[in-house]
Design an enzyme around this catalytic site. Structure first.
Site, mmCIF file in Angstrom:
data_model
loop_
_atom_site.group_PDB
_atom_site.id
_atom_site.type_symbol
_atom_site.label_atom_id
_atom_site.label_comp_id
_atom_site.label_asym_id
_atom_site.label_seq_id
_atom_site.Cartn_x
_atom_site.Cartn_y
_atom_site.Cartn_z
ATOM 1 N N LYS A 1 0.535 -1.243 -0.460
ATOM 2 C CA LYS A 1 -0.524 -0.248 0.221
ATOM 3 C C LYS A 1 0.896 1.125 -0.193
ATOM 4 O O LYS A 1 1.739 1.067 0.767
ATOM 5 C CB LYS A 1 -1.180 -0.102 1.512
ATOM 6 C CG LYS A 1 -1.758 1.175 0.499
ATOM 7 C CD LYS A 1 -3.175 -0.061 0.275
ATOM 8 C CE LYS A 1 -4.770 0.917 0.267
ATOM 9 N NZ LYS A 1 -5.523 -0.648 -0.343
HETATM 10 P P1 NAD Z 1 -13.362 7.286 -2.816
HETATM 11 O O1 NAD Z 1 -12.088 8.689 -2.866
HETATM 12 O O2 NAD Z 1 -13.532 7.028 -4.692
HETATM 13 O O3 NAD Z 1 -14.076 7.354 -2.012
HETATM 14 C C1 NAD Z 1 -14.707 7.227 -1.030
HETATM 15 C C2 NAD Z 1 -15.008 8.134 -1.129
HETATM 16 O O4 NAD Z 1 -15.349 8.288 1.237
HETATM 17 C C3 NAD Z 1 -15.668 9.504 -0.769
HETATM 18 O O5 NAD Z 1 -16.949 9.805 -1.019
HETATM 19 C C4 NAD Z 1 -15.753 10.584 0.753
HETATM 20 O O6 NAD Z 1 -16.599 11.404 0.908
HETATM 21 C C5 NAD Z 1 -16.050 9.214 1.480
HETATM 22 N N1 NAD Z 1 -15.409 9.571 3.161
HETATM 23 C C6 NAD Z 1 -14.095 9.738 3.368
HETATM 24 N N2 NAD Z 1 -14.360 9.864 5.247
HETATM 25 C C7 NAD Z 1 -15.887 9.831 5.417
HETATM 26 C C8 NAD Z 1 -16.591 10.034 5.909
HETATM 27 N N3 NAD Z 1 -15.986 9.313 7.436
HETATM 28 N N4 NAD Z 1 -17.841 8.863 6.439
HETATM 29 C C9 NAD Z 1 -18.746 8.921 5.480
HETATM 30 N N5 NAD Z 1 -17.718 8.892 3.950
HETATM 31 C C10 NAD Z 1 -16.046 9.522 4.110
HETATM 32 O O7 NAD Z 1 -11.940 6.315 -2.519
HETATM 33 P P2 NAD Z 1 -12.977 4.490 -2.843
HETATM 34 O O8 NAD Z 1 -11.432 3.566 -3.893
HETATM 35 O O9 NAD Z 1 -14.779 3.991 -3.227
HETATM 36 O O10 NAD Z 1 -12.419 3.364 -1.255
HETATM 37 C C11 NAD Z 1 -12.640 3.566 -0.408
HETATM 38 C C12 NAD Z 1 -12.917 2.586 0.536
HETATM 39 O O11 NAD Z 1 -12.468 0.939 -0.066
HETATM 40 C C13 NAD Z 1 -11.470 2.634 1.035
HETATM 41 O O12 NAD Z 1 -11.049 2.489 2.876
HETATM 42 C C14 NAD Z 1 -10.395 1.673 0.503
HETATM 43 O O13 NAD Z 1 -9.063 1.208 0.658
HETATM 44 C C15 NAD Z 1 -11.330 0.541 0.307
HETATM 45 N N6 NAD Z 1 -11.059 -0.195 -1.051
HETATM 46 C C16 NAD Z 1 -10.816 0.215 -2.377
HETATM 47 C C17 NAD Z 1 -11.434 -0.077 -3.649
HETATM 48 C C18 NAD Z 1 -10.877 0.247 -4.659
HETATM 49 O O14 NAD Z 1 -10.700 -0.322 -6.002
HETATM 50 N N7 NAD Z 1 -11.600 1.500 -5.400
HETATM 51 C C19 NAD Z 1 -10.506 -1.939 -3.296
HETATM 52 C C20 NAD Z 1 -10.575 -2.350 -2.541
HETATM 53 C C21 NAD Z 1 -10.836 -1.451 -1.440
#
Ligand code: NAD
Length: 419
Positions: free
Chosen positions: A107
């Site tokens: 990461k």
């Molecule tokens: P992103 O940046 O596209 O979206 C994150 C979202 O979370 C945004 O809408 C943001 O406003 C919101 N957010 C942040 N803090 C918040 C809070 N305190 N309360 C409510 N909403 C909040 O990120 P993503 O890629 O969608 O990732 C989200 C989660 O999924 C993370 O934990 C990431 O590690 C995990 N993840 C992502 C992927 C991927 O392919 N993108 C894969 C596996 C896991």
């Protein structure tokens, strides 16, 4: 005490020791399994639009290289530190091993709020971050991907920066890139689609019909928005609540997810949307629903929230949304079916793996082929986890961790001390 010590790393360590106790890993083997092989910290100086030079801190943690290159996302978030990065790398290791992907976990990211950067500043941060990482990554040592705060465009800048240095196009250095640059069909949607697909499997396990179910989704970025849209469009689930870091909406009659997604696509955030009733974000998670999908940040479900949850299925789209103390409460309650993060959001890294394979072979698949392979891999993994949980009378989280940790341990035992 180590450089990683902090709330998120401590959570990953607590989970690891719980599973190590259960599967009898001797004490003197544990540090080697838990601690990352290496952590890289870099400074990223950037000319800001107002003329100042600002220096951001960047990290990359590579947990182990036992089963192949490391693989993992890149997070741009103001609060990022090396401990959080390491925890996320460790979870990636168990996740990749659980899905039988030939990777260790990694990461990385930059301690910066991407929301306050101009597009030019974001490009400068992205390019300089990859520039600093060039000595430590390659398609056969460490392959980056998007995570919170990064997207296809950032991956395109990473790929371009690495390729300029190499003197030729190295598409396979990152996944989650635009399809036009060797990305795969279906990667952008893969994580959310995987979450929704596993929710359907959980519904089957519990004898629930998705079209009679309701859902609340926290986080409306890549994972949350696709999860909400897929649950609604593909499975007929009624979405009652959604939120991001700027606003939370809840309507017991159901929300118009497509309209909310259109607003988010235009404004980047949910705030400013006026067509649905607002709710205190702290209250959203504990409203009554069948499916609760935290898809934002770590540690949003602590023991107090866990005691108040009113859902049947907890689908962890985010990494690490549930603390170990909350897990204990959920185990005692026994009425919430948890799809643990390393299973629930594995669709992202699975399709990233498909992208890497396609790039290495220069042979590309259709979206239908990608989705079909994704669903089959997720189904097999879900079946293994539920079978292990039933056999050993352990929670779904412990079963998933047990399988992942055992596979990494077996690889280390076969290879020796080096990787
Ligand atoms: P992103 O940046 O596209 O979206 C994150 C979202 O979370 C945004 O809408 C943001 O406003 C919101 N957010 C942040 N803090 C918040 C809070 N305190 N309360 C409510 N909403 C909040 O990120 P993503 O890629 O969608 O990732 C989200 C989660 O999924 C993370 O934990 C990431 O590690 C995990 N993840 C992502 C992927 C991927 O392919 N993108 C894969 C596996 C896991």
């Amino acid at each position: 005490m180590s450089i990683y010590t902090g709330p998120v790393f401590d959570m990953a360590a607590t989970q690891f020791h719980a599973i190590a106790d259960l599967i009898d890993i001797p004490r003197d083997e544990r540090a080697r399994l838990l601690y990352p092989k290496r952590a890289i910290a870099v400074s990223i100086p950037v000319h800001m639009d107002d003329g100042r030079t600002e220096v951001f801190q960047g990290y990359r943690v590579q947990h182990h290289l036992t089963l192949g290159p490391t693989k993992g996302g890149t997070r741009f978030a103001a609060s990022l530190d090396v401990g959080e990065t390491a925890a996320l790398a460790i979870w990636m290791s168990w996740k990749c091993a659980l899905a039988n992907l030939p990777y260790g976990g990694a990461k990385g990211g930059v301690a910066v709020d991407p929301g306050v950067l101009s597009l030019r500043e974001l490009e400068a941060v992205s390019r300089r971050y990859m520039q600093e990482m060039i000595p430590f990554v390659s398609p056969h040592t460490d392959v980056m991907a998007p995570d919170m705060g990064t997207n296809e465009q950032v991956m395109a800048w990473f790929m371009d920066t690495y390729s300029v240095h190499a003197g030729h196009s190295v598409n396979e250095i990152v996944t989650g890139k635009p399809v036009a640059l060797g990305g795969t069909e279906g990667r952008r949607e893969a994580t959310g689609r995987g979450v929704a697909h596993l929710v359907r499997r959980a519904c089957e396990t519990l004898g629930l019909r998705p079209q009679n179910c309701t859902a609340i989704v926290q986080g409306f970025g890549n994972v949350g928005s696709v999860t909400a849209l897929t649950l609604e469009r593909k499975f007929g689930v009624k979405v009652l609540g959604v939120s991001d870091h700027t606003a939370a909406f809840y309507d017991p009659a159901g929300l118009d997810v497509a309209r909310i997604a259109a607003h988010a696509a235009q404004h980047r955030v949910l705030s400013g949307y006026t067509e649905a009733p607002r709710i205190d974000p702290a209250e959203l998670l504990v409203q009554k629903c069948d499916i609760l999908a935290p898809c934002a940040v770590e540690r949003v479900i602590d023991s107090a929230v866990a005691a108040k949850l009113q859902c049947r299925i907890l689908a962890e789209g985010a990494n690490g949304p549930t603390t170990p103390a909350a897990d204990e409460v959920l185990s005692r309650r026994g009425d919430v079916f948890v799809i643990p993060d390393i299973l629930c959001n594995a669709g992202g890294v699975i399709v990233s793996y498909f992208e890497w394979v396609q790039d290495l072979q220069r042979l590309f698949w259709s979206e239908a082929e990608v989705n079909d392979k994704l669903e089959r891999l997720l189904d097999g993994t879900f079946a293994q986890v539920t079978a292990r949980a039933a056999r050993d009378r352990m929670s779904m989280r412990l079963a998933a961790l047990a399988i992942g940790v055992e596979r990494v341990r077996a690889g280390k035992q076969l290879r020796g001390l080096f990787p």
